[in-house]
Design an enzyme around this catalytic site. Structure first.
Site, PDB file in Angstrom:
ATOM      1  N   LYS A 256     -19.465 -44.995  -4.113  1.00 27.93           N
ATOM      2  CA  LYS A 256     -19.327 -44.316  -2.828  1.00 27.93           C
ATOM      3  C   LYS A 256     -20.263 -44.974  -1.823  1.00 27.93           C
ATOM      4  CE  LYS A 256     -20.539 -39.983  -0.490  1.00 27.93           C
ATOM      5  NZ  LYS A 256     -21.131 -38.636  -0.643  1.00 27.93           N
ATOM      6  N   ASP A 261     -23.609 -40.247   6.947  1.00 24.93           N
ATOM      7  CA  ASP A 261     -22.787 -39.054   6.804  1.00 24.93           C
ATOM      8  C   ASP A 261     -23.293 -37.953   7.719  1.00 24.93           C
ATOM      9  OD1 ASP A 261     -21.059 -37.086   6.027  1.00 24.93           O
ATOM     10  OD2 ASP A 261     -22.094 -36.637   4.147  1.00 24.93           O
ATOM     11  N   LYS A 268     -23.349 -31.496   9.862  1.00 25.85           N
ATOM     12  CA  LYS A 268     -24.558 -31.085   9.155  1.00 25.85           C
ATOM     13  C   LYS A 268     -25.633 -30.660  10.165  1.00 25.85           C
ATOM     14  CE  LYS A 268     -24.112 -34.483   5.365  1.00 25.85           C
ATOM     15  NZ  LYS A 268     -24.145 -33.620   4.179  1.00 25.85           N
ATOM     16  N   ASP A 279     -26.394 -42.060   1.840  1.00 27.11           N
ATOM     17  CA  ASP A 279     -25.187 -41.563   1.185  1.00 27.11           C
ATOM     18  C   ASP A 279     -24.309 -42.701   0.666  1.00 27.11           C
ATOM     19  OD1 ASP A 279     -23.893 -39.303   0.288  1.00 27.11           O
ATOM     20  OD2 ASP A 279     -22.621 -39.106   2.052  1.00 27.11           O
ATOM     21  N   ASP A 338     -17.191 -32.500   5.444  1.00 24.59           N
ATOM     22  CA  ASP A 338     -18.440 -32.944   4.817  1.00 24.59           C
ATOM     23  C   ASP A 338     -18.268 -33.129   3.309  1.00 24.59           C
ATOM     24  OD1 ASP A 338     -21.073 -33.756   4.823  1.00 24.59           O
ATOM     25  OD2 ASP A 338     -21.876 -31.728   4.594  1.00 24.59           O
ATOM     26  N   GLU A 340     -16.531 -35.528   2.038  1.00 22.74           N
ATOM     27  CA  GLU A 340     -15.812 -36.776   2.342  1.00 22.74           C
ATOM     28  C   GLU A 340     -15.916 -37.823   1.246  1.00 22.74           C
ATOM     29  OE1 GLU A 340     -19.667 -38.150   2.431  1.00 22.74           O
ATOM     30  OE2 GLU A 340     -18.931 -36.272   3.269  1.00 22.74           O
ATOM     31  N   ARG A 342     -15.528 -37.684  -1.951  1.00 20.17           N
ATOM     32  CA  ARG A 342     -14.418 -37.638  -2.903  1.00 20.17           C
ATOM     33  C   ARG A 342     -13.130 -38.184  -2.283  1.00 20.17           C
ATOM     34  NH1 ARG A 342     -15.339 -31.399  -3.657  1.00 20.17           N
ATOM     35  NH2 ARG A 342     -17.418 -32.217  -3.205  1.00 20.17           N
TER      36      ARG A 342
END
Length: 491
Positions: A256, A261, A268, A279, A338, A340, A342
């Site tokens: 990933k 993010d 967030k 991230d 959020d 995201e 996956r």
């Protein structure tokens, strides 16, 4: 953009007290048993110095205890640092790795020419060497005055010379992964991450293919593109290919790579966003691991898949209620932008499982895993127990930590959607880490697959004795260990 140490790493067969260095690190085991190994040798050369410190209670051998001696008489080193190794019975790679890292952190706040570490026995060469490398690198390299200074030389006294290539490879892979995670998002975004991957490939001997937005769209990766559409930074997919065993099976490593993010429209709060340059730690681990594998010329075939995006809010951003279509044709209702990671892994996993039946993905996927397992242990989820056990064994051997979470069919309802094949959230507070795993499971087909949720250990909020705050380089060592075992005996 990439600032990694240029430190030379060497092995010396000199007697510990004869090692010329700015600092000589000597380990002492906990307990009242007589000194052994390098500690005994240095003690004899310095007129019983370590024994006197033990008698005075200044040295106990407690793990990571540090006792500096600035003017040691009888040693060729300018300074001596005694580090506690903990109990000798049951000592592991992790024990020595952390001791070496703590020692290096203690001395590299100032400029150091040569740092020597006397290993208690040659079998710990790898642990000590990579631990020293960890302790030499910090996140403050962009300060006008750096807060950590990598030495010119790291010398492993009494080490095994045959282990040195692996020490070099893992140290450099660890440095790369940590630097990528620590790099500011103004410097590291999908395009520049892909450039860093290509440069690593050219230097270390593996092929890198980078797909731009047009190619990603042509490859039907609508889930990945949905996350990226809110940012002015276009998505990239980087494919890393190392072929060390032509004709043999391939190990796929999927990372990933959300280079920043914000949460998208599910924005967030500031406290939750401030560290979100990290991230992409899963993609960083995969790149650092593949680099280390290639540098050692291991007899294994590896495919790395890096899904690289920014997740930003804008008029073009994916909205709650949108439905995305992944590469395998499955539809996804987006109920939280959020969640995201996956979404981008869905397409990356589809591609990886088309190439091989052995797949592991690495992702800072859920805060729920951090809540469940804390900051030092990764969550492991799998659709194949034998493959999951092999991955877990490699992680243990590398001195890192994981814990297996359940993935039985009773959790399938967590991702059930009324309007699409699935939704991208668990729909509540419970089982959040497993919900992420169950979502990813929809995109691996019949492949043997392991999902590593590294949300806890990938980032350190604060300094610890063995580690600076920021990116940790989590899973680079484990990836190398897994590849070595896979080359010898895949499941």
């Amino acid at each position: 953009m990439i600032h990694t140490p240029k430190t030379a790493i060497e092995v010396s067969l000199d007697a510990p007290a004869a090692a010329a260095a700015d600092w000589l690190v000597v380990g002492v085991w906990a307990g009242d048993a007589p000194l052994v190994g390098p500690a005994q040798v240095v003690d004899a050369a310095t007129n019983g110095l370590i024994s006197k410190l033990r008698t005075a209670g200044d040295v106990t051998g407690k793990h990571l205890e540090l006792t500096p001696v600035l003017t040691p008489s009888g040693s060729a080193a300018k300074r001596l640092l005694v580090v506690g190794l903990g109990k000798q019975d049951g000592a592991t790679r992790s024990t020595l790795h952390d001791a070496a890292a703590a020692a290096a952190r203690h001395v590299t706040g100032k400029k150091v020419g040569t740092l020597a570490f006397a290993v208690p026995s040659p079998e710990f060469t790898l642990a000590a060497g990579v631990g020293l490398a960890q302790g030499c690198q910090g996140p403050g390299v962009r300060k006008t005055t750096p807060t950590r200074h990598a030495p010119d030389r790291l010398v492993i006294v009494g080490g095994e010379a045959t282990a040195l290539p692996r020490v070099h490879a893992e140290a450099e892979g660890l440095w790369l992964a940590r630097e990528l995670v620590n790099a500011p998002p103004c410097d590291l975004y999908p395009e520049t991450f892909a450039v860093a991957a290509a440069e690593s490939g050219r230097k270390h001997g593996f092929d890198v293919e980078v797909w731009d937005e047009a190619r990603i769209a042509a490859e039907r990766m609508g889930s990945l593109l949905g996350v990226a559409q809110g940012s002015v930074r276009p998505a990239r997919l980087a494919l890393l290919r190392y072929t060390g065993n032509p004709g043999g099976p391939t190990l796929a490593l999927v990372g990933k790579g959300v280079t920043f993010d914000s949460g998208g429209l599910s924005l967030k709060p500031t406290d939750g966003m401030v560290d979100m340059k990290g991230d992409m730690a899963g993609a960083a681990a995969v790149l650092g691991g593949v680099q280390a594998i290639a540098a050692q010329k291991l007899k294994v075939n590896v495919l790395g898949v890096l899904a690289l995006v920014e997740n930003m809010p804008s008029g073009a951003a994916v909205k709650l209620g949108d439905v995305l279509t992944a590469r395998n044709g499955k539809t996804i209702e987006v109920l939280n932008t959020d969640a995201e990671g996956r979404l981008i892994l869905a397409d990356a996993l589809c591609y990886a499982t088309e190439q091989t039946e052995y797949v592991v993905n690495f992702a800072t996927l859920t805060g729920a895993c951090l809540v469940a397992l804390g900051t030092e242990t990764s969550g492991l989820m799998t659709n194949n127990d034998a493959w999951g056990d092999q991955v877990a064994a490699a992680i243990r051997a590398a001195g890192e930590r994981s814990w297996k979470l359940p993935m039985d069919a009773s959790y399938d309802g967590l991702i059930k959607s009324k309007v699409a094949d699935m939704r991208n959230t668990g729909g509540g507070r419970w089982g959040g880490a497993i919900a992420g795993g169950k979502f990813l499971e929809q995109f691996v087909g019949t492949a043997k697959w392991v999902h590593m949720d590294i949300a806890g250990p990938a980032w350190a909020d604060n300094d610890s004795p063995a580690l600076d705050s920021g990116g940790t380089g989590c899973m680079v060592r484990s990836i190398v260990e897994l590849a070595r075992g896979f080359g010898e005996r895949p499941v």
